[in-house]
Design a protein around this motif. Structure first.
Motif, PDB file in Angstrom:
ATOM      1  N   SER A  28       0.849  -1.191   0.000  1.00  0.00           N
ATOM      2  CA  SER A  28       0.000   0.000   0.000  1.00  0.00           C
ATOM      3  C   SER A  28       0.883   1.237   0.000  1.00  0.00           C
ATOM      4  O   SER A  28       2.102   1.157   0.164  1.00  0.00           O
ATOM      5  N   LEU A  29       0.252   2.343  -0.207  1.00  0.00           N
ATOM      6  CA  LEU A  29       0.983   3.599  -0.364  1.00  0.00           C
ATOM      7  C   LEU A  29       0.105   4.723   0.169  1.00  0.00           C
ATOM      8  O   LEU A  29      -1.109   4.707   0.013  1.00  0.00           O
ATOM      9  N   THR A  30       0.724   5.686   0.820  1.00  0.00           N
ATOM     10  CA  THR A  30      -0.022   6.852   1.285  1.00  0.00           C
ATOM     11  C   THR A  30       0.666   8.096   0.749  1.00  0.00           C
ATOM     12  O   THR A  30       1.892   8.208   0.812  1.00  0.00           O
ATOM     13  N   ILE A  31      -0.119   8.975   0.168  1.00  0.00           N
ATOM     14  CA  ILE A  31       0.461  10.236  -0.290  1.00  0.00           C
ATOM     15  C   ILE A  31      -0.165  11.372   0.512  1.00  0.00           C
ATOM     16  O   ILE A  31      -1.381  11.446   0.654  1.00  0.00           O
TER      17      ILE A  31
END
Lengths: 304, 304
Positions: free
Chosen positions: A204-207
């Protein structure tokens, strides 16, 4: 196409054929005449021809400059000629306006290759710039990410991000414009840019994003007297007017154009033009038709 | 343009002018002949003309079909004629290949109007499809967000998101292709989509992303024998080969094309083509030239 020969004949009053006879009569009768020269560059640069062109301009002829390439002074593009003819024939209710149109989508870099942008095409900005030109205004267009063909007869600058745009506002003497139409779909949030490229293969990735500075506030800060037309897209029709009126009250905006999300990317759409007195003007149609209504509201607003 | 009259003459062996005399000789000598009909639709539909066209096709003439509009059977576009001439004259080393090219950028919806996309133009995909067509392959192009003009003579389907693409792979009989070139810049992460439009005026914003499913894995699952050419963009030249080789080992990919980020949006670029035996072929040039090298590697790989 007006050849060097015809140009010189007109300038000197020679009228030995149908075209020149027609023009000598028209000029004497005070009918506006538009000249669109096309010839070899060498002819165009000939001192006599150049002098005759200067003379015709002085006598009030409208001259549409040729596109000069290596050896040729080619006739202006058809679209440009049409725009000038319209500018000549239409009611010139914007002659006194110096308008900057800011259109298209902004694109914010997330990393070296990814960008966050939106579905705006830039059609509205181009339509506004063209129509304002036809109605006599001095126009410049600042266009973001857009595939739209920009008119050759209007000065166009490109921008990508909100930061680019703020730089342009800072660097340029924006006081040379009196009216700003900000129809660009600008980012409300700017990503904290990742150095390089975000690696693949993570689950997953959070920006993280920060609120974007207001372009309208930047314009108003540098040019408090500017007339500003802003656009606001809303999700739902039923709360659109309420939100738009509240936006108008709390921001230094003279005219607000509200639309629903369905206008994005479409040729036809529907807008509500709201002025400072909260009069609402509802228009549906092609972007060119909407542009006409928006510009008419600007003209009306300018009057005492 | 081949008129109805000339078409019928050729079919019937009439050779009463330079063109028909030339053609009757060429056909007799076994020289390939390409016919590009252009006439009124009524003539094109005339039973005699239609029958002659059928006859010429049967006799081995290459016919480039006209663009049929309301009342006209217009000559094919110049670009299409050139592509067919090239396909006729070039070495046909891909005649036996049925290639699907997946190109362009994917765009993932963040909310109703915002999208996360990337700087890929789609040039590489279009160049690969055109070149494969010229070299004799049966080609289809699936193109994402791209402003590139797509060739009229190649079947093109459009997609927007990785999810769209996965649906297309699921719905279509992809076994009709034997080779897949996935040069699209696809999202590695898909945002958890916000319902409606993210409101403005918040101080900050966080968007969560999930890892995107692998398009190549989806192709391989449905079509395990497929030859797959994948692309991988890397930030730094010095680790590019190492990472690419590792990717090739761990994924079911036959040929990997590695490039640096500088290729995004550019006409000229630089690639490293790596085959299963980890032979590296380094090429620099315009996207059309890179396409030639990639297709040559596919041909070589197919051979025992």
């Amino acid at each position: 196409p007006c050849t060097g020969n015809t140009l010189s004949k007109i300038a000197l009053g020679v009228c030995d054929n149908a075209v020149t006879a027609c023009i000598i009569t028209a000029e004497g009768a005070g009918i506006p005449i538009m000249v669109v020269p096309a010839m070899h560059l060498a002819m165009y640069k000939n001192p006599a021809v150049a002098e005759h062109l200067r003379l015709l301009k002085k006598r009030g002829f409208y001259v549409i400059e040729p596109r000069v390439t290596e050896t040729k002074a080619k006739i202006a593009e058809r679209e440009e000629i049409v725009a000038h003819v319209l500018r000549l024939l239409r009611e010139q209710d914007l002659t006194h306006k110096r308008i900057l149109v800011i259109g298209g989508a902004s694109a914010e870099a997330v990393d070296e290759i990814r960008v966050l942008t939106n579905r705006s095409t830039g059609k509205m900005g181009v339509a506004l710039a063209k129509t304002a030109f036809e109605r006599g205004a001095e126009v410049e267009l600042w266009l973001g990410w857009s595939k739209e063909k920009t008119p050759a007869y209007i000065k166009v600058k490109r921008f990508e991000s909100v930061t680019d745009l703020l730089e342009m506002i800072k660097d340029v003497d924006i006081k040379r414009f009196d009216t700003f139409i900000v129809c660009a779909a600008l980012a409300n949030y700017i990503p904290r840019k990742y150095g390089g490229k975000i690696p693949s293969g993570k689950k997953s990735l959070t920006i993280e994003f920060e609120e974007a500075p207001s372009v309208i506030a930047a314009i108003k800060q540098k040019h408090p007297d500017a007339m500003v037309v802003a656009f606001k897209a809303e999700e739902k029709k039923n709360t659109l007017l309420e939100k738009a009126t509240s936006f108008l009250k709390h921001n230094e905006v003279d005219i607000l154009v509200a639309n629903t999300l369905s206008s994005f990317g479409a040729d036809e759409s529907e807008i509500w033009i709201i002025d400072k007195e909260q009069r609402v003007h509802h228009v549906k149609g092609r972007k060119e038709e909407l542009a006409e209504s928006i510009l008419s509201t600007i003209t009306a607003e300018g009057k005492p």
